[in-house]
Design a protein around this motif. Sequence first.
Motif, short mmCIF file in Angstrom:
data_model
loop_
_atom_site.label_atom_id
_atom_site.label_comp_id
_atom_site.label_asym_id
_atom_site.label_seq_id
_atom_site.Cartn_x
_atom_site.Cartn_y
_atom_site.Cartn_z
N MET A 1 0.91 -1.14 -0.06
CA MET A 1 0.08 0.14 -0.04
C MET A 1 0.75 1.18 -0.01
N GLU A 2 1.98 1.08 0.77
CA GLU A 2 2.69 2.44 0.84
C GLU A 2 3.42 2.63 -0.39
N THR A 3 3.71 1.45 -1.27
CA THR A 3 4.60 1.53 -2.43
C THR A 3 3.50 2.31 -3.57
N LYS A 4 2.33 1.94 -3.52
CA LYS A 4 1.32 2.43 -4.25
C LYS A 4 1.09 4.12 -4.12
N LYS A 5 1.21 4.47 -2.70
CA LYS A 5 0.93 6.03 -2.28
C LYS A 5 2.04 6.72 -2.97
N ALA A 6 3.48 6.03 -2.73
CA ALA A 6 4.66 6.64 -3.01
C ALA A 6 4.37 6.88 -4.55
N ILE A 7 4.22 5.73 -5.32
CA ILE A 7 3.96 5.89 -7.01
C ILE A 7 3.06 7.02 -7.25
N MET A 8 1.86 6.97 -6.48
CA MET A 8 0.83 8.14 -6.84
C MET A 8 1.55 9.66 -6.43
N HIS A 9 2.25 9.57 -5.65
CA HIS A 9 3.09 11.01 -5.36
C HIS A 9 3.72 11.33 -6.35
N VAL A 10 4.66 10.29 -7.20
CA VAL A 10 5.26 10.73 -8.08
C VAL A 10 4.63 11.08 -9.23
N PHE A 11 3.28 10.45 -9.50
CA PHE A 11 2.60 10.56 -10.83
C PHE A 11 1.21 10.98 -10.23
N PRO A 12 1.12 12.31 -9.70
CA PRO A 12 -0.22 12.69 -9.00
C PRO A 12 -1.22 12.89 -10.35
N GLU A 13 -0.83 13.24 -11.56
CA GLU A 13 -1.51 13.40 -12.75
C GLU A 13 -2.13 12.16 -13.32
N ILE A 14 -1.68 10.73 -12.51
CA ILE A 14 -2.24 9.63 -13.11
C ILE A 14 -3.15 8.95 -12.01
#
Length: 190
Positions: free
Chosen positions: A1-14
């Motif tokens: 879950m943390e990985t997904k959250k971190a990736i979403m911080h890198v790609f907030p436009e997705i």
Amino acid sequence: METKKAIMHVFPEIPEFGEVDFSQYSTPYATVLMAFLESGKNGLREFEEFVEENGGTKADVGKFLISIFQYLLIRYRRYGDEKVEVPAFKVFLTLKGWLNENGFENDYRQLLHSFVGYLVDIAGKIAESSDCELGPAYMKTAYLLTVEAEETFGEEYFGELKKKAGEMLAKVYKNCGIDEGLPEKREKGC
């Protein structure tokens, strides 16, 4: 879950990343990814700066971006995971811009050569399930990627792929009542 959250911080436009299962995603950049999440920063440019401030390089950022794209394609190909279609397409377009802007044109060409066929299939599926605004946009972008691949590589496969993508785009245009021909040249910025 943390990985997904971190990736979403890198790609907030997705925002579609919220639907993706990252439980099997593994990266040597997990530590820096978690540190980026904890920093509260957002976006690819911020991530790039964060990596460089912490001893990494642009090449590390590129490898991380490619690993995300490859993971999404594995989910698509191996598991038939439809939730990765839009994120995979968007990440590829991000990669195209990022790699070319940062001097990694050869990496981009390798990705285009290896994966443009999958992108055409993905765009076709997105077009089938989207409205007449999004569907044609994805399919036209995929078609233009095949034009670029044919111009870049000249192999017969890419000409056939361009023809297939053109037929798919024409069908989407017809289904949506769009009276527009196929673009013949790559548009700048596509």
